[in-house]
Scaffold this motif. Structure first.
Motif, PDB file in Angstrom:
ATOM      1  N   SER A 199      37.499  37.816  42.514  1.00  0.00           N
ATOM      2  CA  SER A 199      37.068  39.099  43.074  1.00  0.00           C
ATOM      3  C   SER A 199      36.479  38.967  44.473  1.00  0.00           C
ATOM      4  O   SER A 199      36.461  39.938  45.235  1.00  0.00           O
ATOM      5  N   PHE A 200      35.997  37.783  44.855  1.00  0.00           N
ATOM      6  CA  PHE A 200      35.356  37.614  46.156  1.00  0.00           C
ATOM      7  C   PHE A 200      36.356  37.366  47.283  1.00  0.00           C
ATOM      8  O   PHE A 200      35.990  37.278  48.442  1.00  0.00           O
ATOM      9  N   THR A 230      31.644  29.697  49.987  1.00  0.00           N
ATOM     10  CA  THR A 230      30.692  28.654  49.614  1.00  0.00           C
ATOM     11  C   THR A 230      31.428  27.520  48.894  1.00  0.00           C
ATOM     12  O   THR A 230      32.588  27.675  48.488  1.00  0.00           O
ATOM     13  N   GLU A 231      30.729  26.408  48.730  1.00  0.00           N
ATOM     14  CA  GLU A 231      31.325  25.262  48.040  1.00  0.00           C
ATOM     15  C   GLU A 231      31.719  25.633  46.610  1.00  0.00           C
ATOM     16  O   GLU A 231      32.775  25.229  46.114  1.00  0.00           O
ATOM     17  N   LYS A 232      30.883  26.410  45.948  1.00  0.00           N
ATOM     18  CA  LYS A 232      31.171  26.838  44.582  1.00  0.00           C
ATOM     19  C   LYS A 232      32.417  27.720  44.543  1.00  0.00           C
ATOM     20  O   LYS A 232      33.269  27.571  43.658  1.00  0.00           O
ATOM     21  N   ILE A 237      38.326  28.490  43.591  1.00  0.00           N
ATOM     22  CA  ILE A 237      39.677  28.772  44.098  1.00  0.00           C
ATOM     23  C   ILE A 237      40.628  27.647  43.710  1.00  0.00           C
ATOM     24  O   ILE A 237      41.728  27.887  43.195  1.00  0.00           O
ATOM     25  N   PHE A 238      40.215  26.388  43.941  1.00  0.00           N
ATOM     26  CA  PHE A 238      41.075  25.242  43.622  1.00  0.00           C
ATOM     27  C   PHE A 238      41.450  25.231  42.138  1.00  0.00           C
ATOM     28  O   PHE A 238      42.612  25.039  41.769  1.00  0.00           O
ATOM     29  N   LYS A 239      40.433  25.443  41.301  1.00  0.00           N
ATOM     30  CA  LYS A 239      40.654  25.407  39.861  1.00  0.00           C
ATOM     31  C   LYS A 239      41.614  26.510  39.431  1.00  0.00           C
ATOM     32  O   LYS A 239      42.526  26.287  38.625  1.00  0.00           O
ATOM     33  N   LYS A 240      41.425  27.716  39.975  1.00  0.00           N
ATOM     34  CA  LYS A 240      42.269  28.845  39.582  1.00  0.00           C
ATOM     35  C   LYS A 240      43.697  28.672  40.108  1.00  0.00           C
ATOM     36  O   LYS A 240      44.665  29.028  39.423  1.00  0.00           O
ATOM     37  N   VAL A 241      43.859  28.101  41.304  1.00  0.00           N
ATOM     38  CA  VAL A 241      45.201  27.845  41.844  1.00  0.00           C
ATOM     39  C   VAL A 241      45.957  26.892  40.934  1.00  0.00           C
ATOM     40  O   VAL A 241      47.129  27.108  40.595  1.00  0.00           O
ATOM     41  N   GLU A 242      45.290  25.824  40.507  1.00  0.00           N
ATOM     42  CA  GLU A 242      45.937  24.841  39.632  1.00  0.00           C
ATOM     43  C   GLU A 242      46.266  25.457  38.277  1.00  0.00           C
ATOM     44  O   GLU A 242      47.359  25.246  37.735  1.00  0.00           O
ATOM     45  N   THR A 243      45.336  26.251  37.729  1.00  0.00           N
ATOM     46  CA  THR A 243      45.565  26.885  36.427  1.00  0.00           C
ATOM     47  C   THR A 243      46.728  27.863  36.487  1.00  0.00           C
ATOM     48  O   THR A 243      47.606  27.869  35.602  1.00  0.00           O
TER      49      THR A 243
END
Length: 292
Positions: A199-200, A230-232, A237-243
């Motif tokens: 959402s961000f 932010t780092e979080k 983003i990385f995790k959701k792209v891979e998923t």
């Protein structure tokens, strides 16, 4: 015969406006970022010639976007300076078709010229040799034919193959915010999986492109405002792209390569079992294996 042609636009650079500007929509200072596009005429999706640049600016706070014709004068002046400093150049491949046509025309003209010159001198040399022989003795017809030498033509030089970095840049240059289901089914489904769950992220700041090489698939996602997260948020983003990539490709068997980048700097790369989460220039990319 149906001919597909038209004008296509691609993003070629980003210019951050650091001068004192104020967004008329939210009142935030120094929040604008300029995006530079270049349009090119294509036939059957082959770029023929560049037809000009266009720009837009976006407020990083309220996401208010101004097209080239809507940019206020004070922001336009600051944008002009920022673009000049960023030294954004039109990609050469945008005029590939025009250059190819010129090369073929020049090659044909050169071959014709050499053929004409060779034929001219060859005809004169043959006439002189035959006349000289006839003054000494009467040769047989076959003996005269042996004196005729056909000039050899220079072999045409093949074009040098593009290296992997140039191929990767060309793929990145074709990314789009709105991939179609027919032409880009993988990117289309990743977009519909990714954006509703983050959402961000401003959807207009994300571009997608997918490329297949035999049994390998390359998934690239461009975030033009990556530095603002932010780092979080970046890790999310990385995790959701891979998923999302795994979800979309669950029924097919490909060696998967993933890259998340801003312009030509990669911030996340995944090549088979290797993962890198740090800023890397395109030459340091793990994605090289995709092109081998």
């Amino acid at each position: 015969m149906i001919i597909f042609f038209g004008v296509k636009k691609s993003k070629i650079g980003v210019a951050t406006i650091r001068e004192n500007t104020v967004c008329s929509h939210c009142g935030t200072e120094k929040s604008f970022q300029g995006i530079i596009y270049n349009s090119y005429f294509h036939v059957f999706w082959i770029p023929i010639i560049s037809v000009g640049k266009s720009r837009e600016v976006t407020c990083g706070h309220c996401k208010k976007r101004y097209d080239d014709s809507e940019i206020p004068d004070n922001i336009r002046v600051a944008l002009d300076r920022a673009v000049e400093k960023s030294n954004v150049k039109t990609p050469k491949w945008h005029s590939f078709g025009c250059l190819a046509i010129f090369f073929m025309f020049a090659l044909s003209l050169t071959i014709s010229l050499f053929a004409f010159i060779g034929d001219y001198f060859f005809t004169n040399d043959e006439s002189e040799v035959t006349t000289e022989i006839n003054t000494i003795y009467q040769p047989k017809e076959k003996e005269v034919e042996k004196l005729i030498i056909t000039p050899k033509k220079e072999p045409e030089k093949s074009k040098p193959a593009l290296d992997w970095e140039e191929k990767l840049r060309n793929i990145m240059g074709n990314s789009t915010m709105s991939p179609g289901l027919i032409k880009e089914p993988v990117s289309y489904n990743i977009k519909n999986c990714l954006e509703p769950n983050l959402s961000f992220i401003e959807p207009r700041s994300i571009n997608y492109i997918t490329e297949i090489n035999n049994d390998k698939i390359l998934v690239l996602i461009e975030l033009s405002d990556y530095e603002k997260y932010t780092e979080k948020q970046r890790n999310e983003i990385f995790k959701k792209v891979e998923t999302c990539t795994k979800t979309v490709l669950k029924d097919v068997s490909y060696d998967t390569y993933i890259g998340v980048y801003d312009y030509y700097d990669f911030y996340y790369q995944k090549a088979l079992k290797r993962v890198v989460k740090e800023r890397k220039e395109i030459g340091d990319s793990l994605l090289k294996d995709f092109f081998e």
